[in-house]
Each structure stands twice: as structure tokens, then as C-alpha cells.
Design an enzyme around this catalytic site. Structure first.
Site, mmCIF file in Angstrom:
data_model
loop_
_atom_site.group_PDB
_atom_site.id
_atom_site.type_symbol
_atom_site.label_atom_id
_atom_site.label_comp_id
_atom_site.label_asym_id
_atom_site.label_seq_id
_atom_site.Cartn_x
_atom_site.Cartn_y
_atom_site.Cartn_z
ATOM 1 N N SER A 77 0.835 -1.231 0.144
ATOM 2 C CA SER A 77 -0.159 -0.058 0.014
ATOM 3 C C SER A 77 0.740 1.064 -0.072
ATOM 4 C CB SER A 77 -0.873 0.232 1.300
ATOM 5 O OG SER A 77 -1.965 -0.856 1.070
ATOM 6 N N HIS A 427 -1.334 -9.961 -1.088
ATOM 7 C CA HIS A 427 -1.960 -8.968 -2.381
ATOM 8 C C HIS A 427 -1.907 -9.779 -3.446
ATOM 9 C CE1 HIS A 427 -0.816 -4.977 0.161
ATOM 10 N NE2 HIS A 427 -1.905 -5.862 0.691
#
Ligand SMILES: [Zn+2]
Length: 468
Positions: A77, A427
Site C-alpha cells: 500500500s 496482495h
């Protein structure tokens, strides 16, 4: 000869035509809304639950953006936030700086602030976490939470709202309290719901932390949200109320725990947090309808979990009933498991915990298959051990990641019953949808890189030349 004259006339005409478009049609009110870990499946799941498209999937223009970062095809992120905030690629963990972590990259929020616009940063997770940090801070490592948080007063931004601070007194707990630094920096700090609701423009600049915080100083998952906690939509509406003015505003809103739910492969919790985020989008879109010089952009920073849905129409009922029967998040169930382990010194029985499992996840032991029962029994044994004593190795992490084994085995089983499956606890490198509505919306159709998104927003804001 004629060709030349024609060209000259054309150029003059073109100049005449393009001139006015530079002086009008600029987005004055900008919403940049980021669902952390949210890609197509997460958005589809929310629509499937509603039975109609969500607000974000009903927006005028739709495009697709890549998510990879400089040092990996699967971003974190921080690098993704840097791309979205600055239009530059960097390495994992880096917050709005070059890959070596020495040179800061100016963010779109800083540019807006410089222009005289009001700036707001809203997140359902801690304000010092990667995505919000990428808009106001510059730090080599996203885990330097304290060093990130103390950059809030330096930003000069006006409205910070959402979760709290992960390390309010630094890693060793000996540094001056972040809240004191924020207040000495000229910011008002608000923690109560009444205080938050009473805020007016006179209180800017300010930092509002929601009264109820759960793990990692984040707001509670929407599925667990109790009385006293404002929703992400309310934080967004308050931002509009306080930032609105003739100078315009830039408001970043992050739905941060969609990512967390997907890390734990918890479909129901992901759906409700996506819907809570969508309600914030709805608030922005309602504002846009009254102010045409507003741009709303919605995207994700990356995908989490490799979520996929069966999406067969006839299965919608099954999907909805599975989602509805789950009462609490994996995070809230972790607490139940933990307190059971502590109160029984790890010697409790699964039978005794079953009523809590059945209530939390809306399943009865009888309806589970033998394979499902076996995997729950196995996970229960691990969950009753202290984390340090749990089985080590690849099989363990493949089954449970870094989560509580019982919680993730249950979320996996429940999700599968509703047609939700997952490929990872981490992810993925999937692209993300981008939807836009309002001034400059057409810039967002097509396929592009995630670094193009802030450039497009700046173009819509009239802050960079159109280079479509
Ligand atoms: Zn994540």
C-alpha cells in the site's frame, strides 16, 4: 499555398477553441476515494449483495489501472499510495519518496494545498498508515509510524479524520506524545462523538479520531461497528461541511479495512466494509450533483486475497444468505478465541466454543461436511496454542497465513458456501477499476498506469496542461 493557409486558420481556430476550455471546466472540488485492496471482485461482491450496482459502479466513466510498483509486480500500500498520490513509481514500503528514500515526491494533496485549496485526509484505519500517509508525509519506511504521524502539523492540511495512531509515543514509547505535537502545531484534536459532531469551520485545522478504535488503532469493521462510532460516510460528510468554500477542496477518503478483511479471506466482512466505503462515495456523488465543478474518482490501490466469485445468478440468494448469517468479523471472533484460550489455559474443548462459532458465522455444526469439520478441529488445536508454540512451516502458512487459525479456517469455509474463493492471504498483481464522475470524468476511461491517475486529476483541476 492553400494548404498552408488552411493550416494557419486551423491552428488559430484550434487556439480559439481550446482557450476557453482552460479558463472554465476546472474541477474545484475533488474527491479521491481509495478502497484499499479493492478490485473488481470486491466491488462485484458488494453489488451482488445489494442486488443492484453500487454507487461507485454506477458512475459515468470506467477505466482500468495497473498496480505494480518499482521493485515488485505485486505492490504494497505504500508504493501504491505513492503512485496514486504523486504520479511516481517507487519501491515497496516507501512513502512518497524516491526508491532510495532520500528524495521526497510532491503529492497531489500538497499541490492542491499550495494552490490555496482546503485539504482533507480521511481513513478508516490509522492516520499514520501507508495510504493516508502517502498524501501528507514523506518517509523511507511505512513502519516508521511515529515519524509519519508527526508530519501531520507540518502538512498544513485542514481536516484529518478516522483511525488513530499506531505508535503515539514511538517504537519504545518514550517520545513526546503525537497528540501533544499535533496540538502544539496549531491543530485541534477531537476524540469524542459529540465533539466531532459539533465541529465547525472555526475548528480547522483539526485531527478527529473516532472514539472507538480496534486493532492497529483502526475504526471497527462496519460489520462490528457499535453505537458511538461514526461511519466513513459521516466522516466524509463532515469533511465536505468543513472544507467547503470558494477556494475549493481536495478530499482523500480511504476504505482501509477492505484490505484487512480480504487478507483474512473474510468475504462477509469485506462486503460490509466495501458497502460502508460505497456510502462515502454516495455522499461525494450527492455533493457532485449540486456542484458540477466537482470531480469524484474511485479506485483501489491493489487487489487483496485473489478474491473470486461464482457470480451465477441463481446463486445470489445463497451468497446473500451466507453473508447475512455472519454476525461479526474475523477480528471480533479472534478476540472470542483469544479470551477462550486464556480462560481455559489452552485446554478448552471445541464443543464448548461451538455455540459462539455458530452464532458468529451463522452455521450449525450439523450442516458442515466431514472435511470442513476436520479442518475446523485442526485449526482449533492450533488456535489453543500460544502463537509461538504453533506448528511452523509452509503448510501452516498456506492454511492460515499469519492469522488466527480458527478464524481463517471458518471464514474460508463460510465464503466457499457463498461462492467466494481466494488464492492468497496476501496482495495480488491484478489491475483495479477506476470510476469517475463530474468535471474531467472523460480523462479516466481506457487502460492506464496507476501513476496516471493523479496526473489526470491534476489535469481535471486545471493544474497541468491537457496531454491526453
Ligand atoms: Zn494489504
Amino acid at each position: 499555398m492553400i494548404g498552408k493557409r488552411f493550416l494557419a486558420i486551423s491552428v488559430a481556430l484550434l487556439a480559439l477553441l481550446t482557450l476557453p476550455s482552460l479558463s472554465w471546466g476546472e474541477a474545484k472540488y475533488v474527491f479521491f476515494m481509495i478502497g484499499d485492496g479493492m478490485s473488481t471482485a470486491q466491488r462485484e461482491a458488494a453489488s451482488l449483495y445489494l442486488g443492484s450496482p453500487t454507487a461507485m459502479d454506477s458512475m459515468a466513466v470506467r477505466g482500468t489501472a495497473t498496480t505494480h510498483c518499482l521493485d515488485s509486480s505485486i505492490t504494497d500500500s505504500a508504493a501504491a499510495g505513492t503512485a496514486l498520490a504523486t504520479g511516481r513509481k517507487t519501491n515497496s514500503k516507501v512513502v512518497s519518496m524516491d526508491p532510495s528514500g532520500t528524495k521526497p515526491y510532491e503529492t497531489i494533496a500538497e499541490k492542491a494545498s499550495k494552490k490555496g485549496m482546503k485539504v482533507g485526509i480521511v481513513s478508516s484505519i490509522s492516520l499514520d498508515s501507508a495510504t493516508p500517509a502517502c498524501f501528507y508525509a514523506h518517509q523511507k519506511n511505512r513502519k516508521d509510524y511515529y515519524d509519519i504521524a508527526v508530519q501531520i502539523p507540518k502538512s498544513g492540511f485542514h481536516y484529518f479524520a478516522g483511525g488513530g495512531f499506531v505508535r503515539p509515543r514511538g517504537l519504545k514509547g518514550v517520545r513526546p506524545d503525537v497528540v501533544g505535537i499535533i496540538e502544539r502545531g496549531g491543530y485541534r484534536y477531537v476524540r469524542s462523538l459529540e465533539g466531532f459532531r459539533a465541529l465547525s469551520k472555526d475548528d480547522l485545522p483539526l485531527v478527529a479520531v473516532t472514539p472507538i478504535l480496534t486493532g492497529g488503532a483502526s475504526m471497527a469493521f462496519d460489520i462490528d461497528r457499535r453505537e458511538g462510532g461514526p461511519s466513513l460516510a459521516e466522516l466524509t460528510a463532515k469533511g465536505i461541511e468543513l472544507l467547503d468554500g470558494p477556494e475549493g477542496f481536495f478530499l482523500m477518503v480511504e476504505g482501509g479495512k477492505i484490505d484487512w478483511a480480504c487478507h483474512a479471506n473474510d468475504g462477509a466482512t469485506a462486503v460490509f466494509d466495501t458497502l460502508a466505503f460505497d456510502q462515502a462515495v454516495q455522499v461525494a456523488l450527492e455533493f457532485q450533483r449540486t456542484r458540477p465543478d466537482t470531480l469524484v474518482v474511485v479506485t483501489g490501490d491493489h487487489e487483496t486475497g485473489g478474491m473470486s466469485l461464482e457470480l451465477a445468478k441463481k446463486d445470489r440468494e445463497r451468497f446473500v444468505s451466507v453473508i447475512d448469517r455472519q454476525r461479526i468479523s474475523y477480528e471480533a471472533f479472534d478476540e472470542i478465541t483469544l479470551s477462550y484460550r486464556r480462560s481455559t489455559a489452552g485446554k478448552g474443548s471445541l464443543e464448548k466454543l461451538l455455540p459462539r462459532i455458530e452464532k458468529a458465522f451463522g452455521i450449525s455444526w450439523q450442516e458442515l461436511s466431514t472435511v470442513e469439520k476436520e479442518s475446523i478441529k485442526k485449526a482449533f488445536v492450533e488456535s489453543m496454542k500460544e502463537p509461538k508454540d504453533r506448528t511452523k512451516g509452509k503448510d501452516f502458512s498456506r492454511l492460515y497465513g499469519w492469522h488466527d487459525p480458527l478464524s481463517v479456517s471458518l471464514t474460508g469455509i463460510i465464503g466457499a458456501r457463498g461462492g467466494i474463493s481466494w488464492t492468497t492471504f496476501g496482495h495480488t498483481g491484478q489491475p483495479v477499476p477506476v470510476t469517475a464522475e463530474g468535471e474531467g470524468q472523460d480523462l479516466f476511461s481506457g487502460s492506464y498506469d496507476n501513476t496516471d491517475i493523479p496526473k489526470k486529476i491534476l489535469t481535471a483541476m486545471g493544474m497541468e496542461h491537457r496531454n491526453r
